[in-house]
Design an enzyme around this catalytic site. Structure first.
Site, mmCIF file in Angstrom:
data_model
loop_
_atom_site.group_PDB
_atom_site.id
_atom_site.type_symbol
_atom_site.label_atom_id
_atom_site.label_comp_id
_atom_site.label_asym_id
_atom_site.label_seq_id
_atom_site.Cartn_x
_atom_site.Cartn_y
_atom_site.Cartn_z
ATOM 1 N N ASP A 1 0.814 -1.222 0.000
ATOM 2 C CA ASP A 1 0.000 0.000 0.000
ATOM 3 C C ASP A 1 0.849 1.275 0.000
ATOM 4 O OD1 ASP A 1 -1.995 -1.874 0.335
ATOM 5 O OD2 ASP A 1 -3.138 -0.651 1.724
ATOM 6 N N GLU A 19 -11.589 -0.210 -2.121
ATOM 7 C CA GLU A 19 -10.426 0.199 -1.320
ATOM 8 C C GLU A 19 -9.627 1.330 -1.969
ATOM 9 O OE1 GLU A 19 -9.538 -2.602 1.557
ATOM 10 O OE2 GLU A 19 -8.798 -3.977 0.022
HETATM 11 C C1 FRU Z 1 -5.636 -2.479 0.991
HETATM 12 C C2 FRU Z 1 -5.966 -2.402 2.469
HETATM 13 C C3 FRU Z 1 -6.333 -0.980 2.822
HETATM 14 C C4 FRU Z 1 -5.946 -0.892 4.258
HETATM 15 C C5 FRU Z 1 -4.713 -1.765 4.313
HETATM 16 C C6 FRU Z 1 -4.448 -2.477 5.603
HETATM 17 O O1 FRU Z 1 -4.542 -3.261 0.700
HETATM 18 O O2 FRU Z 1 -7.010 -3.274 2.798
HETATM 19 O O3 FRU Z 1 -7.687 -0.687 2.580
HETATM 20 O O4 FRU Z 1 -5.729 0.428 4.623
HETATM 21 O O5 FRU Z 1 -4.849 -2.717 3.282
HETATM 22 O O6 FRU Z 1 -3.257 -3.215 5.527
#
Ligand code: FRU
Length: 441
Positions: free
Chosen positions: A47, A277
């Site tokens: 992320d 997301e």
């Molecule tokens: C996407 C996610 C995000 C969250 C993070 C947690 O990869 O689900 O929505 O902030 O991973 O690790």
């Protein structure tokens, strides 16, 4: 709280559109492998987001670009990483070699027992605003899944063009920081955890956005639409109602990056998908391209999708969003490596779109990621990339996008840098490169 807009019907990602999701030459990326040099060998990273200016352009303080990533120690089983996620930053002069900056948001100072994805603003006066998701509560004994939108503000960037980047001295983010909770779900436009009937619950991933058309200031986020038991949504089908992902938005009437009021969601996916997301925009000449990541396992019963980048387009910020490419599918993994990447982030570069993501599980072709847990620990660790993936290149026009090829792992060009010719030339173009394949996706 003042109501900034009359309630309206939320534009929907419909079952009819999502039923058309299918891999194609325009949407599938090639097989990838982790790079020989990882973004950070001591940490899993996933992320990623770029430090941006108020107008959305990539910030380059002192000639460096800066990325933020979720991180967890590399020795941990990858499946455990979300429970201890910490936000670190990296910086680069050339957009290819990333130097470690360190922890961007000190867990001891921040809200949440761990910090999940966000965005980062370098404001015109040099003040940094580091948006993040406060997951759970500081110092909690048992992990909870409450999510709130938070921000660390007040810091600034210090650069020293003469220092050695290897020592980590050339760019640093310097506090002190004020940590504020910006928004919690209201239970009306945005579902609270207590109202949730779904498989997972979401209220996270704040993304700062200045609308280039109106000049107004917004925060996007991932949320769920309240659908109470007994609702007539989805023709009263209670199993479908549990899938209720939405893209939320709040406005800052004064432009203050820490002062937000909810507005109605931009898009929702009731009866279609539970998790939209990391929502974010690319705006091109008054056309709004809204992108989200989602998973194969978060589609409602009767629909099938992939771990993929999905997108929508409208000619007004609060407009009638249409799924890109009819179904919403923009970019996904090959059928024989369905979990090789995730968490895509799109930004414009010259006349194309660049898409970064992280290497997730390679050499793994089972239909569900749950099966990773059946592998020995050493295999779980070996197959998890936890590092920046090759950057994908997308062509786009109107409501269509098409895959054009890849750049190197974590190669993030900015400021008009010229790129090599793409493997795919045009929308229905042929692939020139040697790895042109059999047409199976
Ligand atoms: C996407 C996610 C995000 C969250 C993070 C947690 O990869 O689900 O929505 O902030 O991973 O690790």
């Amino acid at each position: 709280m003042t109501d900034l807009s009359p309630r309206r019907e939320t534009p929907a990602w419909t079952r009819e559109s999502a039923a058309g999701i299918a891999r194609s030459e325009e949407t599938v990326t090639p097989i990838i492998y982790p790079p020989t040099t990882e973004t950070d060998p001591d940490y899993h990273v996933w992320d990623t987001w770029l430090l941006r200016n108020r107008d959305g352009s990539v910030a380059t303080p002192g000639g460096y670009r800066v990325i933020f990533c979720l991180s967890a120690p590399a020795h941990l089983l990858p499946g455990k990483r979300h429970d201890v996620a910490t936000i670190r930053y990296f910086y680069s002069r050339d957009g290819e070699t990333w130097h470690r900056g360190g922890v961007a948001i000190e867990p001891d100072e921040a809200h949440g027992s761990r910090q999940w994805a966000g965005s980062a603003l370098l404001d015109d006066d040099g003040t940094l605003y580091l948006y993040y998701t406060a997951a759970g509560f500081s110092a909690e004994d048992e992990l909870t899944y409450t999510q709130r939108l938070a921000c660390g503000s007040g810091g600034h960037v210090e650069t020293d063009g003469t220092a050695d980047p290897e020592s980590g001295e050339a760019l640093s983010l310097v506090g002190p920081w004020d940590h504020d909770i910006l928004l919690e779900p209201d239970g009306d436009r945005y579902e609270t955890e207590a109202q949730s009937r779904g498989m997972t619950y979401t209220f996270r991933d704040p993304w700062f956005f200045e609308d280039p058309v109106s000049g107004k200031t917004y925060l996007l986020f991932e949320a769920n639409t309240p659908v109470p038991e007994g609702s007539d949504r989805c023709d009263g089908d209670s199993a479908q109602q549990e899938f209720n992902g939405s893209v939320g938005i709040a406005e800052s009437p004064s432009g203050d990056p820490t002062d937000w009021q909810f507005r109605d969601p931009l898009v929702d996916a009731v009866g279609v998908n539970q998790e939209l997301e990391r929502p974010h925009f690319v705006v091109d000449d008054g056309t709004y391209y809204l992108f989200v990541s989602s998973h194969v396992h978060t589609f409602a019963p009767g629909l099938s999708g992939y771990d993929a980048l999905y997108g929508f387009v409208a000619d007004d910020l609060f407009g009638e969003y249409e799924p890109l490419n009819d179904s919403g599918l923009v970019l996904t993994t090959p059928q024989n490596a369905p979990f090789q990447a995730y968490s895509w982030l799109v930004y414009p570069h010259r006349d194309e779109l660049l898409v970064t993501s992280f290497v997730n599980y390679v050499e793994f072709d089972q239909p569900s990621l749950d099966d990773v847990a059946l592998l020995p620990d050493s295999e779980q660790l070996r197959r998890f990339g936890g590092t920046l993936a090759p950057t994908a290149r997308l062509g786009y026009e109107g409501s269509e996008t098409w895959f054009r090829g890849v750049l190197g792992h974590g190669h993030l060009p900015v400021s008009g840098e010229e790129l090599p010719p793409a493997d795919f030339h045009d929308r229905h173009g042929h692939r020139d490169s040697a790895d042109a394949d059999s047409g199976e996706y």
